[in-house]
Design a protein around this motif. Structure first.
Motif, short mmCIF file in Angstrom:
data_model
loop_
_atom_site.label_atom_id
_atom_site.label_comp_id
_atom_site.label_asym_id
_atom_site.label_seq_id
_atom_site.Cartn_x
_atom_site.Cartn_y
_atom_site.Cartn_z
N TYR A 52 50.83 24.87 50.19
CA TYR A 52 49.45 25.13 49.77
C TYR A 52 49.26 24.46 48.41
CZ TYR A 52 51.77 28.99 47.21
OH TYR A 52 52.61 29.74 46.41
N SER A 53 48.00 24.27 48.03
CA SER A 53 47.71 23.56 46.78
C SER A 53 46.96 24.41 45.77
CB SER A 53 46.90 22.29 47.07
OG SER A 53 45.71 22.60 47.78
N ASP A 54 46.75 25.70 46.10
CA ASP A 54 46.02 26.57 45.20
C ASP A 54 46.31 28.02 45.59
OD1 ASP A 54 42.94 28.00 44.90
OD2 ASP A 54 43.78 26.98 43.16
N ASN A 55 46.41 28.90 44.60
CA ASN A 55 46.67 30.31 44.89
C ASN A 55 45.61 30.90 45.81
OD1 ASN A 55 49.08 31.35 43.41
ND2 ASN A 55 48.01 30.52 41.64
N GLU A 56 44.35 30.50 45.61
CA GLU A 56 43.27 31.04 46.44
C GLU A 56 43.47 30.65 47.90
OE1 GLU A 56 41.00 33.16 45.38
OE2 GLU A 56 41.87 33.08 43.37
N GLU A 57 43.94 29.44 48.13
CA GLU A 57 44.21 28.99 49.50
C GLU A 57 45.30 29.85 50.13
OE1 GLU A 57 46.31 25.16 51.68
OE2 GLU A 57 45.37 24.89 49.72
N MET A 58 46.36 30.11 49.38
CA MET A 58 47.46 30.92 49.90
C MET A 58 47.00 32.34 50.19
SD MET A 58 49.70 33.47 48.60
CE MET A 58 49.79 33.13 46.84
N LEU A 59 46.26 32.95 49.25
CA LEU A 59 45.78 34.32 49.44
C LEU A 59 44.82 34.42 50.62
CD1 LEU A 59 45.20 35.32 45.70
CD2 LEU A 59 47.01 36.18 47.21
N ALA A 60 43.96 33.42 50.78
CA ALA A 60 43.00 33.44 51.88
C ALA A 60 43.71 33.34 53.23
CB ALA A 60 42.01 32.29 51.72
N LYS A 61 44.75 32.53 53.30
CA LYS A 61 45.49 32.39 54.56
C LYS A 61 46.17 33.71 54.92
CE LYS A 61 48.70 29.37 57.03
NZ LYS A 61 49.48 28.11 56.99
N LEU A 62 46.76 34.37 53.93
CA LEU A 62 47.39 35.67 54.20
C LEU A 62 46.35 36.71 54.59
CD1 LEU A 62 50.01 35.79 51.29
CD2 LEU A 62 50.41 35.19 53.70
N GLU A 63 45.20 36.66 53.91
CA GLU A 63 44.12 37.60 54.21
C GLU A 63 43.63 37.42 55.64
OE1 GLU A 63 41.49 40.72 53.26
OE2 GLU A 63 43.05 39.87 51.98
N GLY A 68 54.88 35.75 59.05
CA GLY A 68 56.09 35.02 59.37
C GLY A 68 56.69 34.27 58.22
N TYR A 69 56.04 34.28 57.07
CA TYR A 69 56.62 33.65 55.88
C TYR A 69 57.61 34.63 55.24
CZ TYR A 69 52.91 30.17 56.22
OH TYR A 69 52.07 29.18 56.66
N ASP A 70 58.79 34.13 54.94
CA ASP A 70 59.77 34.96 54.26
C ASP A 70 59.53 34.97 52.75
OD1 ASP A 70 61.42 35.57 56.64
OD2 ASP A 70 61.83 33.42 56.60
N LEU A 71 59.39 33.78 52.20
CA LEU A 71 59.22 33.63 50.75
C LEU A 71 57.90 32.95 50.42
CD1 LEU A 71 62.62 32.42 49.21
CD2 LEU A 71 61.37 34.48 48.61
N LEU A 72 57.25 33.43 49.36
CA LEU A 72 56.08 32.79 48.79
C LEU A 72 56.40 32.44 47.34
CD1 LEU A 72 53.46 35.51 49.87
CD2 LEU A 72 54.18 33.53 51.23
N VAL A 73 55.57 31.56 46.75
CA VAL A 73 55.79 31.18 45.35
C VAL A 73 54.46 31.26 44.59
CG1 VAL A 73 56.89 29.52 43.81
CG2 VAL A 73 57.61 29.64 46.18
N PRO A 74 53.89 32.46 44.47
CA PRO A 74 52.60 32.60 43.80
C PRO A 74 52.73 32.63 42.27
CG PRO A 74 53.35 34.72 44.58
CD PRO A 74 54.36 33.71 45.06
N THR A 75 51.63 32.29 41.62
CA THR A 75 51.52 32.42 40.18
C THR A 75 51.32 33.90 39.81
OG1 THR A 75 50.48 30.24 40.21
CG2 THR A 75 50.29 31.49 38.17
N GLY A 76 51.55 34.22 38.55
CA GLY A 76 51.56 35.61 38.12
C GLY A 76 50.36 36.42 38.56
N ASN A 77 49.15 35.90 38.37
CA ASN A 77 47.97 36.67 38.75
C ASN A 77 47.89 36.90 40.25
OD1 ASN A 77 47.38 33.74 38.71
ND2 ASN A 77 45.35 34.33 39.40
N ALA A 78 48.39 35.92 41.05
CA ALA A 78 48.42 36.10 42.50
C ALA A 78 49.50 37.10 42.91
CB ALA A 78 48.64 34.77 43.20
N VAL A 79 50.61 37.13 42.17
CA VAL A 79 51.63 38.17 42.40
C VAL A 79 51.00 39.54 42.22
CG1 VAL A 79 53.77 39.20 41.55
CG2 VAL A 79 53.57 36.71 41.69
N HIS A 80 50.23 39.69 41.15
CA HIS A 80 49.58 40.97 40.87
C HIS A 80 48.65 41.37 42.02
CE1 HIS A 80 46.89 43.62 38.20
NE2 HIS A 80 48.06 44.22 38.31
N THR A 81 47.90 40.39 42.54
CA THR A 81 47.02 40.66 43.67
C THR A 81 47.81 41.11 44.89
OG1 THR A 81 45.40 39.02 42.92
CG2 THR A 81 45.34 39.60 45.24
N LEU A 82 48.91 40.43 45.20
CA LEU A 82 49.71 40.77 46.37
C LEU A 82 50.36 42.15 46.23
CD1 LEU A 82 51.34 37.26 46.89
CD2 LEU A 82 49.75 38.38 48.46
#
Length: 352
Positions: A52-63, A68-82
């Motif tokens: 993915y190229s943006d935290n919002e893209e990653m969060l939207a896909k999960l939403e 099936g993803y084992d590991l994600l690599v989000p930025t701090g604010n996206a970690v907080h959201t998750l």
């Protein structure tokens, strides 16, 4: 030589069963092929990456229900959201023998106190990359957001500027240029930032989260708003190709965004065991150093420092000194009402 090394490592790896696959959802160009091959050889498993190229893209896909993803690599604010959405598994620190390698400054972050869910992997700064040769000829400043927002400068750069296709990042740059914190939530300040962006937009070539690396390296664009590790790569690519110009990058004096990207285990992970093995592998100093030496990211792992090349460790845009760190801020999560307003403003920016 690199190709031969990769082939050798893969040949030495123990045959992996089909279910011995770690599924990693990560930013573009954030794990080097050398690192991935070394992990597979050590683990006797496969590493499958989606990008993915943006935290919002990653969060939207999960939403939307991606699983099936084992590991994600989000930025701090996206970690907080998750974490708030109960999307993450708690880490088993007993499986992470090298967790103490995380530097003290990153060991108790605001978004995940005690590292219960996240392990810091790399740091980046959102800054300006530029064709230093061309900008010197034009007499333009390279240490201010004015370079991408002021028509007086942009008239000399029309069609040669790209900005990130990220509402939070672009608004943050505009807010800092206007003298406000990146996490300012005053709607009037947001609208002023929108207006600043709309004034500059006619001069820009495009919104880009990844293509600016190549375009900057080959000379198609002269200025890019983007990530420090991407600018590091663009400079290396331009040098390797023998381009007749130099690529530079700098943190604007008004301030910028500091991002800490983290390994987290998603609640739908099928192989949390492999996820823990990968995280601990990446916590070892010699492996952690790869993200700096090969990718050009800053590093929160103190055991990595002896393995980082001096010319990389000395790059102040990658490893900012204390006086520069004071001008950097990490993005915070927004409340739902604020997210809706931000989305409306972003829609206005994109369609006008």
């Amino acid at each position: 030589m690199r190709l031969a090394l990769l082939v050798l490592l893969l040949a030495l790896a123990a045959p992996a069963r089909a279910d011995d696959t770690l599924h990693l959802y990560i930013w573009n160009n954030y794990i080097s092929p050398e690192t991935a091959a070394r992990f597979e050889a050590w683990c006797g498993c496969r590493l499958k990456q989606d990008y993915y190229s943006d935290n919002e893209e990653m969060l939207a896909k999960l939403e939307a229900g991606a699983a099936g993803y084992d590991l994600l690599v989000p930025t701090g604010n996206a970690v907080h959201t998750l974490i708030r959405k109960n999307e993450l598994q708690a880490l088993d620190h007993q499986r992470l023998q090298h967790l103490a390698n995380i530097a003290t400054a990153f060991a108790d972050p605001w978004y995940d106190p005690g590292l219960r869910h996240a392990v810091p992997y790399a740091t980046t700064v959102t800054l300006l990359g530029f064709n230093a040769t061309k900008l010197a000829e034009l007499g333009l400043p390279t240490d201010s957001w004015a370079l991408i927002f002021e028509p007086a400068h942009l008239q000399k750069l029309k069609g040669k500027v790209t900005v990130l296709n990220s509402q939070r990042e672009l608004m943050a740059a505009a807010l800092r240029y206007l003298g406000h914190p990146v996490n300012d939530t005053d709607p009037d300040h947001w609208r002023a930032a929108r207006d600043l962006i709309l004034r500059a937009k006619p001069y820009w070539a495009t919104f880009s989260n990844s293509t600016y690396i190549k375009d900057l390296a080959i000379g198609n664009i002269w200025v890019a708003h983007g990530y420090s590790n991407d600018m590091f790569r663009a400079r290396a690519d331009a040098r390797a190709a023998g381009r007749p110009f130099a690529i530079g990058f700098a943190i604007p004096r008004e301030g910028a965004v500091l991002a800490v990207d983290n390994f987290v285990i998603h609640k739908s992970a099928r192989r949390p065991d492999l996820a823990h093995r990968f995280i601990d592998f990446m916590l070892r100093g010699e492996n952690a150093a790869d993200v700096s030496n090969l990718i050009g990211a800053g590093n929160p792992n103190r055991a990595a420092l002896p393995y980082i090349r001096p010319e990389v460790a000395g790059e102040t845009a990658l490893f900012p000194p204390p006086e520069t760190l004071q001008r950097l801020e990490m993005l915070r999560d927004l409340e739902p009402q604020q997210r809706r307003l931000m989305s409306r403003l972003w829609t206005e920016i994109k369609v006008k």
